[in-house]
Enzyme design. Structure first.
Site, PDB file in Angstrom:
ATOM      1  N   ASP A 107       0.822  -1.172   0.133  1.00 25.76           N
ATOM      2  CA  ASP A 107       0.129   0.008   0.041  1.00 25.76           C
ATOM      3  C   ASP A 107       0.754   1.262   0.125  1.00 25.76           C
ATOM      4  O   ASP A 107       2.035   1.350   0.831  1.00 25.76           O
ATOM      5  CB  ASP A 107      -1.072   0.088   1.157  1.00 25.76           C
ATOM      6  CG  ASP A 107      -2.062   0.987   1.186  1.00 25.76           C
ATOM      7  OD1 ASP A 107      -3.132   0.823   0.233  1.00 25.76           O
ATOM      8  OD2 ASP A 107      -1.929   2.178   1.679  1.00 25.76           O
ATOM      9  N   ASN A 115      -2.624  12.827  -3.405  1.00 26.19           N
ATOM     10  CA  ASN A 115      -3.542  13.341  -4.232  1.00 26.19           C
ATOM     11  C   ASN A 115      -4.160  14.641  -4.000  1.00 26.19           C
ATOM     12  O   ASN A 115      -4.579  15.484  -4.973  1.00 26.19           O
ATOM     13  CB  ASN A 115      -4.923  12.401  -4.204  1.00 26.19           C
ATOM     14  CG  ASN A 115      -4.695  11.192  -5.393  1.00 26.19           C
ATOM     15  OD1 ASN A 115      -4.091  11.009  -6.237  1.00 26.19           O
ATOM     16  ND2 ASN A 115      -5.415   9.914  -4.755  1.00 26.19           N
ATOM     17  N   HIS A 120      -5.657  14.461  -8.677  1.00 25.06           N
ATOM     18  CA  HIS A 120      -5.969  13.219  -8.813  1.00 25.06           C
ATOM     19  C   HIS A 120      -5.181  12.646 -10.329  1.00 25.06           C
ATOM     20  O   HIS A 120      -4.716  11.475 -10.336  1.00 25.06           O
ATOM     21  CB  HIS A 120      -7.470  12.770  -8.969  1.00 25.06           C
ATOM     22  CG  HIS A 120      -8.089  12.561  -7.586  1.00 25.06           C
ATOM     23  ND1 HIS A 120      -7.803  11.480  -6.781  1.00 25.06           N
ATOM     24  CD2 HIS A 120      -8.737  13.485  -6.980  1.00 25.06           C
ATOM     25  CE1 HIS A 120      -8.495  11.615  -5.617  1.00 25.06           C
ATOM     26  NE2 HIS A 120      -9.053  12.805  -5.594  1.00 25.06           N
ATOM     27  N   ASP A 124      -3.044   9.450 -10.353  1.00 23.87           N
ATOM     28  CA  ASP A 124      -2.916   8.292 -11.448  1.00 23.87           C
ATOM     29  C   ASP A 124      -1.684   8.043 -11.874  1.00 23.87           C
ATOM     30  O   ASP A 124      -1.073   6.763 -12.355  1.00 23.87           O
ATOM     31  CB  ASP A 124      -3.835   8.800 -12.521  1.00 23.87           C
ATOM     32  CG  ASP A 124      -5.434   8.718 -12.171  1.00 23.87           C
ATOM     33  OD1 ASP A 124      -5.536   8.119 -11.026  1.00 23.87           O
ATOM     34  OD2 ASP A 124      -6.075   9.209 -12.759  1.00 23.87           O
ATOM     35  N   GLU A 151      -4.712   2.379  -4.060  1.00 21.61           N
ATOM     36  CA  GLU A 151      -3.498   2.482  -4.069  1.00 21.61           C
ATOM     37  C   GLU A 151      -2.941   0.905  -3.600  1.00 21.61           C
ATOM     38  O   GLU A 151      -1.519   0.983  -3.007  1.00 21.61           O
ATOM     39  CB  GLU A 151      -2.858   3.455  -3.253  1.00 21.61           C
ATOM     40  CG  GLU A 151      -3.049   3.521  -1.707  1.00 21.61           C
ATOM     41  CD  GLU A 151      -4.550   4.281  -1.297  1.00 21.61           C
ATOM     42  OE1 GLU A 151      -4.572   4.723  -0.076  1.00 21.61           O
ATOM     43  OE2 GLU A 151      -5.274   4.219  -2.257  1.00 21.61           O
TER      44      GLU A 151
END
Length: 233
Positions: A107, A115, A120, A124, A151
């Protein structure tokens, strides 16, 4: 094959009929029958060829569709659905081969803050770069890399020793630390990982293995992040 059989049958039939030319049938009748028979044979073959081609296209389209249902659209890694399918298969394979099986849950640390800070789209890009890194490092035939969602990622692989299993994940953790030097992400990111090593003599369900690996990952989070917590069964 069907065309060859039909052609052989037609040739034999025409030879037999030819023996009756001038006796019970005329030459013109024989020629007409031959033309109609040949036309029918080749027309049937042409239709069969078109049907066969269409079936091949349908089979290819079905295979492509099945592949798409296994792939995460953003990262092109395997998705959670395929993880659930492949995990028990990989575990059984390792057990048959009497090798250690490793399940790793990874993770990204503080990814929500990433973010929030950079947006965002930047998040990405970070996920895509991380997926590329994992894919490049996990190239052995038994290796499999997944994006489980958000994630969170997962790794499946076989190893000879627990030390070797840990070494692979530690190398990935360090590589993630250095990823920002390539200039493709906004700032340094780190990951926390839970590493579960399953010995071939152990009998454990795939769902339970995932729960244990996930718990190890949260232990890594609680231990200060950017670390790997390992356990074995």
């Amino acid at each position: 094959t069907g065309f060859k059989i039909a052609l052989c049958f037609l040739i034999i039939l025409l030879l037999l009929m030819f023996t009756f030319v001038g006796k019970s049938i005329s030459v013109m009748e024989f020629v007409r029958f031959t033309m109609v028979a040949c036309f029918t044979l080749f027309f049937a073959y042409f239709i069969e060829m078109l049907i066969s081609r269409t079936l091949r296209q349908l089979i290819n389209a079905k295979a492509q569709l099945e592949q798409l249902t296994k792939i995460d659209a953003l990262t092109n890694l395997y998705n959670r659905r395929h993880f659930d399918e492949l995990l028990p298969q990989k575990m059984n394979s390792a057990k048959r081969n009497h090798t250690l099986f490793t399940l790793v849950i990874i993770d990204i640390d503080f990814f929500k803050n990433y973010n929030d800070s950079f947006g965002h789209p930047a998040g990405d890009i970070a996920l895509i770069e991380l997926a590329k890194l994992f894919s490049d490092k996990m190239q052995r035939s038994n290796d499999a890399v997944f994006r489980l969602g958000g994630e969170e990622f997962a790794l499946l692989y076989q190893s000879n020793t627990e030390t070797e299993a840990l070494k692979i994940v530690e190398a990935l953790r360090v590589a993630v630390e250095e990823l920002h030097h390539q200039g493709t992400i906004e700032k340094q990111i780190t990951v926390s990982a839970g590493l579960l090593v399953i010995h071939p003599q152990q009998d454990i369900l795939a769902a339970r293995a995932y729960q244990l690996a996930d718990k190890l990952m949260y232990e890594a989070k609680n231990s200060g992040r950017n670390t790997v917590v390992q356990s074995s069964i």
